[in-house]
Write an enzyme that holds these catalytic residues in place. Structure first.
Site, PDB file in Angstrom:
ATOM      1  CD  GLU A  41     -29.011 -19.760 -79.044  1.00 15.25           C
ATOM      2  OE1 GLU A  41     -28.770 -18.591 -78.674  1.00 15.25           O
ATOM      3  OE2 GLU A  41     -29.026 -20.735 -78.261  1.00 15.25           O
ATOM      4  CG  ASN A  91     -26.293 -21.232 -74.169  1.00 15.73           C
ATOM      5  OD1 ASN A  91     -26.346 -20.423 -75.092  1.00 15.73           O
ATOM      6  ND2 ASN A  91     -26.800 -22.442 -74.254  1.00 15.73           N
ATOM      7  CG  ASP A 105     -30.271 -21.165 -74.313  1.00 14.30           C
ATOM      8  OD1 ASP A 105     -29.307 -20.640 -74.878  1.00 14.30           O
ATOM      9  OD2 ASP A 105     -30.837 -22.181 -74.760  1.00 14.30           O
TER      10      ASP A 105
END
Length: 290
Positions: A16, A147, A196
């Site tokens: 991420e 997110n 996301d």
């Protein structure tokens, strides 16, 4: 049309927060579950890994060097080796139930970190901002999984997504960067995938990784889907722009919660992909301390 290609022969658990360093011409990213921050220099093929004592939800490069990093229990300043040097604040959520997740910096170099409410029984997550003087503020709540943080280049809008609730929000910002009332930018059906991590380009468009959707998509400032690019894996997690001209899109993906059959069928789950695009991205600011 260009297709996403693996950056190099790396597969992580939950990559991420990809972050491009213009100064180093290198890509940084976190592996949340493994408690790592990675650095990869594409030209030299150098890959380095820094280990942290807890999950690394998100981070930003510091103007003074090192990182500001949101671990499960607290936000910390670190040196360039990842050594924790100063605790900024505790996690304002219950850290046993909500770890830090997506985050980054705004156009004034302030750091934002959202949490993810693991029980899923109500919208118990938060979005925290750390100002340049290291003062923390909770600026939004009523979130299930924070997110998709990104900021328009003109400082007018903050974008965010709530992945489990399948929604992207945008929030107006005043001249001091203080948020107004958020509004729905785009609501998704379950078949589209869940929004996301994200980034914004110089034309004001919002690029979103569609978790469980096999693709990334570009949306106009009005929320219209303009482009989409399919991936050979089910769950992209975030995008960022980089490269010498800021026209390379880096895409992190995950293999979290996938069984052996799926990872065998889709072995690139957890890889990082690159995609050449025709429009440059907005450069991320380093975290600025005053």
């Amino acid at each position: 049309m260009a297709e996403p290609q693996p950056l190099f022969d790396y597969v992580g658990h939950l990559p991420e927060c990809p972050t491009w360093s213009e100064e180093e011409q290198a890509l940084y990213w976190a592996d949340i579950i493994e408690g790592e921050i990675h650095r990869y220099h594409p030209r030299r093929g150098e890959h380095q890994v820094l280990q942290f004592p807890e999950e690394v939800g998100c981070f930003a490069l510091r103007e003074k060097g090192g990182f500001i990093v949101a671990l499960r229990n607290a936000i910390w300043l670190t040196d360039a080796r990842g050594l924790l040097t100063h605790k900024v604040c505790d996690n304002p959520s219950n850290p046993q139930l909500a770890r830090f997740n997506d985050g980054g910096t705004d156009r004034d170099g302030r750091f934002y970190a959202g949490t993810f409410w693991a029980p899923g029984d109500y919208n118990g997550a938060l979005l925290v901002r750390v100002d340049n003087d290291l003062t923390p503020h909770v600026i939004q709540s009523d979130i299930l999984g924070s997110n998709g943080l990104a900021f328009s280049e003109d400082k007018q809008w903050m974008y965010s997504s709530d992945t489990p609730n399948n929604v992207i929000y945008r929030t107006p910002l005043d001249a001091q960067g203080e948020p107004g009332a958020r509004e729905i930018f785009r609501q998704f059906s379950e078949s589209e995938g869940s929004p996301d991590g994200a980034a914004v380009d110089v034309e004001g468009c919002y690029w979103s990784a569609l978790y469980d959707g096999w693709r990334i998509a570009r949306f106009s400032p009005q929320g219209e889907r303009l482009e989409e690019y399919r991936l050979p894996v089910r769950c992209p997690t975030m995008v960022c722009f980089g490269g010498s001209d800021m026209k390379t899109l880096f895409i992190t993906t995950t293999r979290e919660n996938m069984d052996a059959q799926e990872t065998a069928q889709y072995p690139l789950s957890g890889a990082i992909f690159t995609l050449p695009v025709s429009v440059a991205g907005v450069k991320k600011r380093a975290f600025i301390e005053r």
